[in-house]
Structure formats: structure tokens, C-alpha cells
Design an enzyme around this catalytic site. Structure first.
Site, mmCIF file in Angstrom:
data_model
loop_
_atom_site.group_PDB
_atom_site.id
_atom_site.type_symbol
_atom_site.label_atom_id
_atom_site.label_comp_id
_atom_site.label_asym_id
_atom_site.label_seq_id
_atom_site.Cartn_x
_atom_site.Cartn_y
_atom_site.Cartn_z
ATOM 1 N N ARG A 234 74.105 58.925 31.466
ATOM 2 C CA ARG A 234 74.999 59.392 30.411
ATOM 3 C C ARG A 234 76.268 59.903 31.078
ATOM 4 N NH1 ARG A 234 72.453 56.848 27.333
ATOM 5 N NH2 ARG A 234 71.446 57.485 25.385
ATOM 6 N N GLU A 263 82.699 58.259 24.423
ATOM 7 C CA GLU A 263 82.594 56.798 24.246
ATOM 8 C C GLU A 263 83.108 56.397 22.872
ATOM 9 O OE1 GLU A 263 78.584 55.584 25.163
ATOM 10 O OE2 GLU A 263 78.777 56.172 27.256
ATOM 11 N N HIS A 282 78.574 50.744 28.162
ATOM 12 C CA HIS A 282 77.255 51.252 27.762
ATOM 13 C C HIS A 282 76.342 50.087 27.349
ATOM 14 C CE1 HIS A 282 74.997 54.929 25.924
ATOM 15 N NE2 HIS A 282 74.146 53.990 26.286
HETATM 16 N N1 LIG Z 1 73.127 52.978 29.759
HETATM 17 C C1 LIG Z 1 72.124 52.653 28.972
HETATM 18 O O1 LIG Z 1 72.196 51.672 28.227
HETATM 19 C C2 LIG Z 1 70.871 53.477 28.983
HETATM 20 C C3 LIG Z 1 70.889 54.783 29.400
HETATM 21 N N2 LIG Z 1 69.736 55.521 29.455
HETATM 22 C C4 LIG Z 1 69.806 56.900 29.934
HETATM 23 O O2 LIG Z 1 68.997 57.002 31.089
HETATM 24 C C5 LIG Z 1 68.225 58.192 31.018
HETATM 25 C C6 LIG Z 1 66.933 57.985 31.800
HETATM 26 O O3 LIG Z 1 66.149 56.988 31.173
HETATM 27 P P1 LIG Z 1 64.599 56.847 31.541
HETATM 28 O O4 LIG Z 1 64.418 56.641 32.997
HETATM 29 O O5 LIG Z 1 64.022 55.842 30.613
HETATM 30 O O6 LIG Z 1 64.084 58.320 31.147
HETATM 31 P P2 LIG Z 1 62.787 59.084 31.663
HETATM 32 O O7 LIG Z 1 62.579 60.195 30.686
HETATM 33 O O8 LIG Z 1 61.684 58.125 31.917
HETATM 34 O O9 LIG Z 1 63.250 59.701 33.077
HETATM 35 C C7 LIG Z 1 64.129 60.751 33.201
HETATM 36 C C8 LIG Z 1 63.691 61.572 34.399
HETATM 37 O O10 LIG Z 1 64.722 62.515 34.689
HETATM 38 C C9 LIG Z 1 64.090 63.712 35.109
HETATM 39 N N3 LIG Z 1 65.051 64.803 34.987
HETATM 40 C C10 LIG Z 1 65.432 65.465 33.870
HETATM 41 N N4 LIG Z 1 66.393 66.355 34.164
HETATM 42 C C11 LIG Z 1 66.619 66.259 35.498
HETATM 43 C C12 LIG Z 1 67.495 66.917 36.399
HETATM 44 N N5 LIG Z 1 68.340 67.862 35.973
HETATM 45 N N6 LIG Z 1 67.459 66.574 37.699
HETATM 46 C C13 LIG Z 1 66.615 65.610 38.139
HETATM 47 N N7 LIG Z 1 65.752 64.958 37.335
HETATM 48 C C14 LIG Z 1 65.759 65.272 36.028
HETATM 49 C C15 LIG Z 1 62.853 63.832 34.251
HETATM 50 O O11 LIG Z 1 61.866 64.667 34.840
HETATM 51 C C16 LIG Z 1 62.400 62.370 34.162
HETATM 52 O O12 LIG Z 1 61.440 62.059 35.159
HETATM 53 C C17 LIG Z 1 68.014 58.434 29.513
HETATM 54 O O13 LIG Z 1 67.845 59.811 29.234
HETATM 55 C C18 LIG Z 1 69.282 57.903 28.905
HETATM 56 O O14 LIG Z 1 70.222 58.940 28.749
HETATM 57 C C19 LIG Z 1 68.528 54.976 29.123
HETATM 58 C C20 LIG Z 1 68.459 53.681 28.695
HETATM 59 C C21 LIG Z 1 69.634 52.838 28.521
HETATM 60 O O1 LIG Z 2 68.273 53.840 25.555
HETATM 61 C C1 LIG Z 2 69.325 54.515 25.576
HETATM 62 O O2 LIG Z 2 69.346 55.729 25.771
HETATM 63 C C2 LIG Z 2 70.611 53.843 25.408
HETATM 64 O O3 LIG Z 2 71.601 54.342 25.865
HETATM 65 C C3 LIG Z 2 70.681 52.637 24.595
HETATM 66 O O4 LIG Z 2 70.846 53.099 23.288
HETATM 67 P P1 LIG Z 2 71.443 52.172 22.127
HETATM 68 O O5 LIG Z 2 70.892 50.811 22.346
HETATM 69 O O6 LIG Z 2 72.924 52.136 22.212
HETATM 70 O O7 LIG Z 2 70.941 52.800 20.893
#
Ligand SMILES: NC(=O)C1=CN([C@@H]2O[C@H](COP(=O)(O)OP(=O)(O)OC[C@H]3O[C@@H](n4cnc5c(N)ncnc54)[C@H](O)[C@@H]3O)[C@@H](O)[C@H]2O)C=CC1
Ligand SMILES: O=C(O)C(=O)COP(=O)(O)O
Length: 322
Positions: A234, A263, A282
Site C-alpha cells: 500500500r 490513488e 495498482h
Molecule cells: N497491489 C495489489 O494489487 C495488492 C496489494 N496487497 C497488499 O499487500 C498486503 C499483504 O498481502 P498478503 O501477503 O496477502 O497479506 P497477509 O495478511 O497474508 O500478510 C501480511 C503480513 O504482514 C505482517 N505484518 C503486519 N504488520 C507488519 C509490520 N508492521 N511489520 C512487519 N510485518 C507486518 C503480518 O503479520 C502478516 O504476516 C495487503 O495487506 C494489501 O494491502 C494485496 C494484494 C494485492
Molecule cells: O487485494 C488487495 O488488497 C488489492 O489491492 C486488490 O484489490 P482490488 O482488486 O482493487 O479490490
């Protein structure tokens, strides 16, 4: 009759599923181009709401008198007012492990693009006067370099496997992942962010957005010169102004950004002038494959909450169910 409101574009397979639900008697409102006021009228009668990454405010939730579930098309939920949902006992579901491979691949691409100076190399061909840049691109190998993964959840762990395949030294910083749940394998934890930043040659962010940037000006000052940064998490997780300064003074060699503090980013975005930064709108989780899985998953999750069959691990606020 159940009213399912889908606020944001879905993959065609998801749209087909909505059509099938209509045939089964579900009232479906599908709003492809979304902004909050346009769906606020439909929300009054919605039992279930599917949202993309647009904000879901307390004011909108307050209008949703019949709402029994919010289902995210995605996993990040920083734009949702979870406290307002909790106050009403409304569960919030996320899609789980369906887009993390796509995100990890995008992060790997950003690291490689940074090491290989992909944007500058591209310019050097499109503008014939820049062909001579081929001797000055300062491109590198990533093999043998130290990769720090910040946030070792679904996406972070997928990236680790890819990076090990590239012969990188990989370690992860995640103080919230219990040691009993730390995955088997070569990636060991680093206990403090200070140690982690001093160790890394490259880093990739995979944490949820918090109240303030994890990578602020102080964090940038702790990095080794020549750092390569990937951010598919993010925008607010790193300070864009501090990153721009670190790119200018060479502490950061290159960066890849898929996400932005605001964004879409405003015209004056501080990073727009840096050609050692690769940018994307994104889309890390929006590959064809992940989009299809997310569309089906967010619909299924909404219905599963309504009929009581939801997997509790997909709920952000499990307590809301009780
Ligand atoms: N650009 C995109 O299209 C996407 C972005 N995302 C972002 O990626 C993030 C991570 O996704 P996932 O791996 O699926 O989530 P997840 O929940 O599986 O992993 C997140 C990890 O971060 C850790 N964490 C939380 N706060 C922390 C900190 N301050 N320092 C270090 N570690 C910390 C948690 O313990 C957890 O293990 C989501 O929260 C979302 O914001 C996710 C999917 C798509
Ligand atoms: O999985 C996330 O957190 C993403 O950023 C993707 O979200 P969206 O497909 O834009 O609703």
C-alpha cells in the site's frame, strides 16, 4: 429476497456468476464504474456488499440498514471503516490466498526492473540519442544479494520462494507472525527493523497499511547505499517524499511502485521525474488469473456469510459473527 450489491468491476466470469444468481432469484445490482455516492443509494436495501479498494466510510455503512456482510474483492481492507462494521456486528470477508502469486510476481518484476534499470534501458532504445547509455546503466545481478521481505504472509512467502530460485539470500521481518507459524525453509526471521534495513541490498513490502509509514525518512537513512525497493503493498507504507530524496542522493538505486499514498496519484507526484522507478496503477493482484479467482471468491464469501458457511479464516472481524 437477498439483495447483493457489487460495487466495482469484476472479471467476466464473476459477472456470469451474478447472472446465474439472478436466475436463482437473488436481486443483484452490479455497478462497474464506482464512486461512493453512486452506490450509496443502492446500499440502503443491500443485504450483502462487494467492494473493490474504494473507501467504505462509516457514513455509507450507516445508510446500509439491511447490511449483513461486506466482502472485499481483494485482501487489503485499509479503506474500509472496520470499526463502523464492528459496531453493527457486520462481518468483513477477504478473498484469502488467491492473488498472492500475482503480487509476488509483480514484486519480483520490480526488483528485476530495478536491478536491470529497465526504464532507462527502454529509453535508451526509443531515443536514438541515448543509445550510449548502454555503457552507463549501472545494472546489476540480483543473484547473491540480500533480499529483505517485510511482512511474511501470503505474498511475502511466495516472493521468498521465487527469490531463492534466483539465488538471493532471503530473510524476513514480521514481528506479528508467531514463531510456531513461521514457515519451514531457508528464510529466517530478522528480529528488528533496524537490523533488517542494515542487512538488506533489496527489500519488498508485503504488509497492510498502518497509521504511519513503516519506511520513513529515518528508515531510509538506515539503508545501505544502492538499495532496490519494491512496493506492491500500500502507498502509505512508505513515505514517497523520503523515497524521492533517497533516489536523488543515491541511497536508493531503484524502486518499483504499484501503490501510492493517494490513488490515482496527483500530477505533482514526487516520483514521476525519476526514471529509475518503474510505476504501475495498482495492478499487482489484477492478472487475468487472479482477477477471475477474486471475482468468484468475493461473491462466494458474501453468500457464505449469509448462509452461515463462511470459513472463519476469511473474516477480518470474526467476533462480528457471534
Ligand atoms: N497491489 C495489489 O494489487 C495488492 C496489494 N496487497 C497488499 O499487500 C498486503 C499483504 O498481502 P498478503 O501477503 O496477502 O497479506 P497477509 O495478511 O497474508 O500478510 C501480511 C503480513 O504482514 C505482517 N505484518 C503486519 N504488520 C507488519 C509490520 N508492521 N511489520 C512487519 N510485518 C507486518 C503480518 O503479520 C502478516 O504476516 C495487503 O495487506 C494489501 O494491502 C494485496 C494484494 C494485492
Ligand atoms: O487485494 C488487495 O488488497 C488489492 O489491492 C486488490 O484489490 P482490488 O482488486 O482493487 O479490490
Amino acid at each position: 429476497m437477498t439483495h447483493l450489491l457489487v460495487a466495482g468491476k469484476l472479471h467476466p466470469t464473476g459477472v456470469a456468476r451474478l447472472e446465474a444468481l439472478k436466475a436463482e432469484g437473488v436481486t443483484v445490482t452490479y455497478i462497474e464504474e464506482i464512486n461512493e455516492p453512486s452506490y450509496a443509494d443502492h446500499i440502503v436495501t443491500a443485504d450483502a456488499l462487494v467492494v473493490r479498494t474504494q473507501p467504505l466510510s462509516a457514513a455509507t455503512i450507516a445508510r446500509a440498514e439491511h447490511l449483513k456482510v461486506v466482502s472485499r474483492h481483494g485482501v487489503g481492507y485499509d479503506a474500509v471503516d472496520v470499526a463502523a462494521l464492528n459496531a453493527r456486528g457486520i462481518p468483513l470477508a477477504i478473498v484469502g490466498d488467491v492473488n498472492s502469486v500475482s503480487v509476488a510476481e509483480q514484486a519480483m518484476m520490480q526488483l528485476l526492473a530495478g536491478a536491470k534499470q529497465a526504464i532507462r534501458a527502454d529509453h535508451a532504445v526509443r531515443d536514438p540519442t541515448k543509445w550510449g547509455w548502454r555503457n552507463r546503466l549501472e545494472q546489476r545481478e540480483i543473484s547473491g544479494r540480500n533480499l529483505l521481505i517485510i511482512g511474511f504472509g501470503r505474498a511475502g512467502q511466495k516472493l521468498a520462494r521465487m527469490a531463492v530460485g534466483f539465488d538471493m539470500e532471503v530473510r524476513a521481518y514480521d514481528p506479528y507472525l508467531q514463531s510456531t507459524r513461521w514457515p519451514e525453509g531457508p528464510v529466517k526471521p530478522i528480529e528488528t527493523l533496524d537490523d533488517a534495513l542494515a542487512w538488506a541490498d533489496c527489500l519488498s513490502l508485503h504488509v497492510p497499511r498502518g497509521d504511519k509509514p513503516l519506511l520513513d525518512a529515518v528508515a531510509f537513512s538506515q539503508m545501505k547505499p544502492g538499495m532496490i525497493i519494491a512496493n506492491t503493498a500500500r502507498g502509505g507504507v512508505l513515505c514517497e517524499t523520503a523515497l524521492a530524496a533517497a533516489l536523488s542522493d543515491g541511497r536508493v538505486h531503484a524502486a518499483g511502485l504499484d501503490v501510492f499514498d493517494v490513488e490515482p496519484p496527483t500530477g505533482g507526484m514526487v516520483l514521476a521525474d525519476h526514471d529509475n522507478v518503474i510505476l504501475s496503477p495498482h495492478i499487482a493482484g489484477l492478472t487475468e488469473e487472479a482477477s477471475e479467482r477474486m471475482a468468484l471468491s468475493c461473491i462466494d464469501n458474501a453468500l457464505a456469510v449469509l448462509d452461515g458457511t463462511i470459513d472463519p479464516d476469511l473474516l477480518v472481524n470474526k467476533d462480528a459473527l457471534t
